[in-house]
Structure formats: structure tokens, C-alpha cells
Design a protein around this motif. Structure first.
Motif, PDB file in Angstrom:
ATOM      1  N   GLY A   1     -41.677  46.582  20.698  1.00  0.00           N
ATOM      2  CA  GLY A   1     -41.583  47.860  20.021  1.00  0.00           C
ATOM      3  C   GLY A   1     -41.355  47.700  18.529  1.00  0.00           C
ATOM      4  N   ALA A   2     -40.512  46.752  18.157  1.00  0.00           N
ATOM      5  CA  ALA A   2     -40.219  46.532  16.740  1.00  0.00           C
ATOM      6  C   ALA A   2     -41.455  46.045  15.995  1.00  0.00           C
ATOM      7  N   GLN A   3     -42.186  45.119  16.604  1.00  0.00           N
ATOM      8  CA  GLN A   3     -43.392  44.588  15.959  1.00  0.00           C
ATOM      9  C   GLN A   3     -44.456  45.673  15.825  1.00  0.00           C
ATOM     10  N   MET A   4     -44.672  46.432  16.901  1.00  0.00           N
ATOM     11  CA  MET A   4     -45.698  47.471  16.877  1.00  0.00           C
ATOM     12  C   MET A   4     -45.367  48.553  15.865  1.00  0.00           C
ATOM     13  N   GLY A   5     -44.133  49.045  15.913  1.00  0.00           N
ATOM     14  CA  GLY A   5     -43.736  50.075  14.972  1.00  0.00           C
ATOM     15  C   GLY A   5     -43.828  49.597  13.537  1.00  0.00           C
ATOM     16  N   GLY A   6     -43.470  48.337  13.331  1.00  0.00           N
ATOM     17  CA  GLY A   6     -43.565  47.776  11.992  1.00  0.00           C
ATOM     18  C   GLY A   6     -44.988  47.769  11.464  1.00  0.00           C
ATOM     19  N   GLU A   7     -45.932  47.421  12.312  1.00  0.00           N
ATOM     20  CA  GLU A   7     -47.346  47.407  11.910  1.00  0.00           C
ATOM     21  C   GLU A   7     -47.831  48.817  11.587  1.00  0.00           C
ATOM     22  N   VAL A   8     -47.416  49.792  12.406  1.00  0.00           N
ATOM     23  CA  VAL A   8     -47.795  51.187  12.158  1.00  0.00           C
ATOM     24  C   VAL A   8     -47.230  51.664  10.829  1.00  0.00           C
ATOM     25  N   GLY A   9     -45.952  51.378  10.574  1.00  0.00           N
ATOM     26  CA  GLY A   9     -45.327  51.805   9.335  1.00  0.00           C
ATOM     27  C   GLY A   9     -45.964  51.183   8.101  1.00  0.00           C
ATOM     28  N   LYS A  10     -46.293  49.898   8.210  1.00  0.00           N
ATOM     29  CA  LYS A  10     -46.931  49.216   7.068  1.00  0.00           C
ATOM     30  C   LYS A  10     -48.304  49.807   6.770  1.00  0.00           C
ATOM     31  N   ARG A  11     -49.078  50.068   7.843  1.00  0.00           N
ATOM     32  CA  ARG A  11     -50.415  50.638   7.603  1.00  0.00           C
ATOM     33  C   ARG A  11     -50.311  52.055   7.043  1.00  0.00           C
ATOM     34  N   ALA A  12     -49.357  52.838   7.526  1.00  0.00           N
ATOM     35  CA  ALA A  12     -49.159  54.176   6.979  1.00  0.00           C
ATOM     36  C   ALA A  12     -48.806  54.111   5.491  1.00  0.00           C
ATOM     37  N   ALA A  13     -47.995  53.126   5.127  1.00  0.00           N
ATOM     38  CA  ALA A  13     -47.623  52.947   3.719  1.00  0.00           C
ATOM     39  C   ALA A  13     -48.834  52.574   2.870  1.00  0.00           C
ATOM     40  N   GLU A  14     -49.676  51.703   3.394  1.00  0.00           N
ATOM     41  CA  GLU A  14     -50.895  51.318   2.671  1.00  0.00           C
ATOM     42  C   GLU A  14     -51.779  52.534   2.407  1.00  0.00           C
ATOM     43  N   GLU A  15     -51.927  53.369   3.444  1.00  0.00           N
ATOM     44  CA  GLU A  15     -52.763  54.562   3.302  1.00  0.00           C
ATOM     45  C   GLU A  15     -52.130  55.552   2.326  1.00  0.00           C
ATOM     46  N   TYR A  16     -50.812  55.649   2.359  1.00  0.00           N
ATOM     47  CA  TYR A  16     -50.093  56.556   1.463  1.00  0.00           C
ATOM     48  C   TYR A  16     -50.269  56.131   0.001  1.00  0.00           C
ATOM     49  N   VAL A  17     -50.085  54.858  -0.264  1.00  0.00           N
ATOM     50  CA  VAL A  17     -50.237  54.350  -1.630  1.00  0.00           C
ATOM     51  C   VAL A  17     -51.678  54.538  -2.106  1.00  0.00           C
ATOM     52  N   LYS A  18     -52.627  54.249  -1.236  1.00  0.00           N
ATOM     53  CA  LYS A  18     -54.043  54.384  -1.575  1.00  0.00           C
ATOM     54  C   LYS A  18     -54.394  55.842  -1.886  1.00  0.00           C
ATOM     55  N   ALA A  19     -53.768  56.762  -1.163  1.00  0.00           N
ATOM     56  CA  ALA A  19     -54.059  58.187  -1.372  1.00  0.00           C
ATOM     57  C   ALA A  19     -53.458  58.729  -2.663  1.00  0.00           C
ATOM     58  N   GLY A  20     -52.417  58.057  -3.183  1.00  0.00           N
ATOM     59  CA  GLY A  20     -51.795  58.489  -4.429  1.00  0.00           C
ATOM     60  C   GLY A  20     -50.972  59.752  -4.305  1.00  0.00           C
ATOM     61  N   TRP A  21     -50.445  60.000  -3.123  1.00  0.00           N
ATOM     62  CA  TRP A  21     -49.648  61.213  -2.901  1.00  0.00           C
ATOM     63  C   TRP A  21     -48.268  61.103  -3.554  1.00  0.00           C
ATOM     64  N   LYS A  22     -47.677  62.278  -3.821  1.00  0.00           N
ATOM     65  CA  LYS A  22     -46.325  62.340  -4.364  1.00  0.00           C
ATOM     66  C   LYS A  22     -45.330  62.622  -3.227  1.00  0.00           C
ATOM     67  N   PRO A  23     -44.162  61.998  -3.257  1.00  0.00           N
ATOM     68  CA  PRO A  23     -43.166  62.221  -2.209  1.00  0.00           C
ATOM     69  C   PRO A  23     -42.807  63.692  -2.003  1.00  0.00           C
ATOM     70  N   ALA A  24     -42.716  64.443  -3.084  1.00  0.00           N
ATOM     71  CA  ALA A  24     -42.306  65.846  -2.986  1.00  0.00           C
ATOM     72  C   ALA A  24     -43.321  66.706  -2.228  1.00  0.00           C
ATOM     73  N   ASP A  25     -44.587  66.269  -2.239  1.00  0.00           N
ATOM     74  CA  ASP A  25     -45.649  67.033  -1.581  1.00  0.00           C
ATOM     75  C   ASP A  25     -45.909  66.566  -0.154  1.00  0.00           C
ATOM     76  N   THR A  26     -45.131  65.597   0.321  1.00  0.00           N
ATOM     77  CA  THR A  26     -45.454  64.905   1.571  1.00  0.00           C
ATOM     78  C   THR A  26     -44.319  64.985   2.573  1.00  0.00           C
ATOM     79  N   ARG A  27     -44.664  65.075   3.847  1.00  0.00           N
ATOM     80  CA  ARG A  27     -43.698  64.991   4.936  1.00  0.00           C
ATOM     81  C   ARG A  27     -44.225  63.994   5.982  1.00  0.00           C
TER      82      ARG A  27
END
Length: 346
Positions: free
Chosen positions: A156-182
Motif C-alpha cells: 500500500g505504501a509503495q502504490m500510494g507513493g507512486e500515485v502521489g508522485k505522478r499526481a505531483a508531476e501532472e500538477y507541476v506540468k499543469a502550472g496550477w496554483k494551490p489556491a485554485d486547487t483541491r
């Protein structure tokens, strides 16, 4: 001194090879009689699964059957659906039918003590796959480590970690602002492995994204429709949010979340969904249309089913100690590589 659950998982996870062999923590776990003599002759095993008509569990059954055929084992697969009472009655039936070993994915961890006691009274080795159960109480999260039943599945820790890292990559690539995001984190909150996954996703995302984004925990029943209904209510309660990140325990939660957002008029470009399983995520990509499902961690149920049968076989034939936990490999996929990775899209 006991290792923590995470330390144990990491230790055993490092010892599992792509050839589907596992190592042991060195202790004889719950519901596994150490004094049992090796079984001579042909083995009979029963594999009891929740949600047996779900794509992942269909694959798990196929992998189990293939490994059983290879090893010359008689294997019966039972679909428990979501019926916890059926789990108990089918365990009792398998014991009455002289099954040499039981492998189970419980519909509800609360039946754990009953299942464990039935196997223990009959002297039949018990192994879980995917979800943990406790011998002494209904909640694996509150269970002493020595009372957790040995488990075959994914980390579970490994899988969740991979999901979180990929979500972060997509977030950075999208250039979103924290205030506009949930962030929507959706899972069935009494399932231990689900909690492990979403916690790890949150931790990995925070580290990789370098941003603090408000997270909304959504309790679901781990089904697409259940997640869709709960996420729809969450969207209504949070007007004005521009961008959404969705992760959860499985593909069902993320698919339900993405569907709810799209139905609410949120465009695919404003959604980052990272699934866990890929068996539903791939349907978004096969259409060729823009989708909020940006990626998914491919977990191959066939590998888990095969490893569970092989682990039980080694226990019965050679008296090998069950590992505390043993893990199968995972792969991150998206619209560009899911076919080449071997994802089966029903």
C-alpha cells in the motif's frame, strides 16, 4: 521488539522477485499451524474473493487457476460479492469439503475473527490476498502485528507513493496554483490497505509538488457509483474551485470522482485523476477523447492470484513458513503506454 507494519512490508517487499517468489520475516504467523505435516497427494485449495466479477479480481482468479494447473492443484474459486455473511459460510463449506488450504479476500474485515477461528479449529492454513484481516478484532488498523493474517498483494505504501508522485508531476506540468486547487482523496475508510495507499499518496505528493494544497477526504464504498455520488456532493459543497486532483484506493474511486467532476462541467484539462489498477482508467484512453484520468498504477491481479496459490502450495507441500506479506510488481501507465504494458481493458 516487533518491526512496525511499514518496516515489515518494506522488508518483505524487497525480497519478492518478478518470478513471484517471496521471503519470510522468520516468524510463523496467525492461522498457520506450524506442526502440520506436509500434505501428500494432490492438493485441493479454495480461493474466496469479494467482488469476483470486478476486472481486477477476474484477473486474479485467472492467475490463480493458471498457477494451480501448473502445480497440479485442484482449485475452487468462489465469488463472495460484497456479502460478509457469505464469506463465513463459504469458509465453513470449504472446510467441510476437505480443502487443504484457504485463500480469501474478505468483503468486510469485520468477519476476520470468525474466518480465522474457523480455519484454526479445522487446522487448515489460511492466507489472505489484497486485504488484511485480524484474528482478534474487526479492525486490522487496531490489530497487534502478530494477530494479522499473512497477506499476498501489493504494498500500500509503495502504490500510494507512486500515485502521489505522478499526481505531483501532472500538477507541476499543469502550472496550477494551490489556491485554485483541491485534492479529493477517496476510499473505504475501514479497509487498512486503502488507508495505507491514500496516506502514502498524500505524503509523496506533498514532497514532490512542493506545495500545500487543501485535501478533502471522501468516504466511499470503493465502487464507481458510490464514489461518484460522494464526490458529486463534495463538488457542490466546494463551489468556486477551478482545478481538481483525484486519487483513491482503487480505479473505482478515481473513475467515480472523475465522472462526477466531468458531469459537473469541469473540463478534462482541469482534472488530474491518477487511478490505481488501470482496468477502468484504460477505458477513458481507449475512446481517444480528452479525459481527466491522466494516469493509473497498473496492478496485475494475475500476479497476485498466482503468488497466493504458489505460497499456499509451498506451505502445504514443503512446510515453508508464510511470509508476513509478499508483494507483486506494479507499473505506472497512461494513454500512451497502457496497451504495451499489458493492461486488459474489458
Amino acid at each position: 521488539m516487533h518491526l512496525s507494519r511499514i518496516q515489515l512490508a518494506a522488508t518483505v517487499g524487497l525480497c519478492v522477485t518478478l518470478g513471484l517468489t517471496a521471503c519470510s520475516t522468520g516468524r510463523e504467523p496467525t492461522a498457520s499451524p506450524a506442526s502440520a505435516a506436509p500434505v501428500s497427494g494432490k492438493l485441493s485449495l479454495t480461493y474466496l474473493q469479494k467482488q469476483g466479477d470486478q476486472e481486477y479480481f477476474i484477473g486474479e482468479a485467472e492467475g490463480a487457476k493458471a498457477k494451480a494447473a501448473e502445480l497440479g492443484v485442484d482449485l475452487k474459486v468462489v465469488n463472495l460479492g460484497n456479502d460478509a455473511n457469505k464469506a463465513v459460510s463459504e469458509v465453513q463449506a470449504a472446510i467441510a469439503q476437505k480443502s487443504n488450504g484457504l485463500i480469501i479476500v474478505v468483503p468486510d474485515p469485520a468477519v476476520g475473527p470468525q474466518v480465522v477461528q474457523a480455519a484454526k479449529d479445522a487446522g487448515v492454513p489460511l492466507l489472505t490476498s489484497d486485504d488484511q484481516i485480524c484474528a482478534t478484532g474487526p479492525s486490522p488498523t487496531e490489530c497487534a502485528e502478530e494477530d494479522l493474517v499473512p497477506r499476498i498483494g501489493f504494498s500500500g505504501a509503495q502504490m500510494g507513493g507512486e500515485v502521489g508522485k505522478r499526481a505531483a508531476e501532472e500538477y507541476v506540468k499543469a502550472g496550477w496554483k494551490p489556491a485554485d486547487t483541491r485534492i479529493i482523496s477517496a476510499w473505504k475508510q475501514d479497509v487498512t490497505v486503502c488507508t495505507d495507499r491514500v496516506k502514502a499518496a498524500d505524503s509523496a505528493f506533498s514532497k514532490a509538488a512542493g506545495a500545500k494544497i487543501q485535501k478533502i477526504d471522501v468516504a466511499t464504498d470503493n465502487t464507481p457509483t458510490g464514489a461518484q455520488d460522494r464526490v458529486a456532493a463534495t463538488i457542490t459543497a466546494n463551489p468556486g474551485v477551478k482545478n481538481w486532483i483525484v486519487w483513491g484506493c482503487n480505479d473505482e474511486n478515481v473513475q467515480g470522482g472523475v465522472t462526477a467532476l466531468e458531469n459537473a462541467g469541469v473540463k478534462a484539462d482541469n482534472i488530474i485523476g491518477v487511478g490505481l489498477g488501470a482496468y477502468l482508467a484504460c477505458k477513458n484512453w481507449s475512446s481517444g477523447k480528452p479525459s481527466g484520468m491522466k494516469a493509473a498504477l497498473f496492478i496485475n491481479g494475475k500476479n497476485v492470484g498466482a503468488l497466493a496459490v504458489e505460497t499456499m502450495y509451498d506451505k502445504l507441500k514443503y512446510r515453508k513458513t508464510f511470509p508476513f506479506e509478499a508483494f507483486a510488481p506494479t507499473t505506472m501507465v497512461d494513454a500512451t503506454n497502457w496497451k504495451s504494458a499489458g493492461v486488459t481493458c474489458g
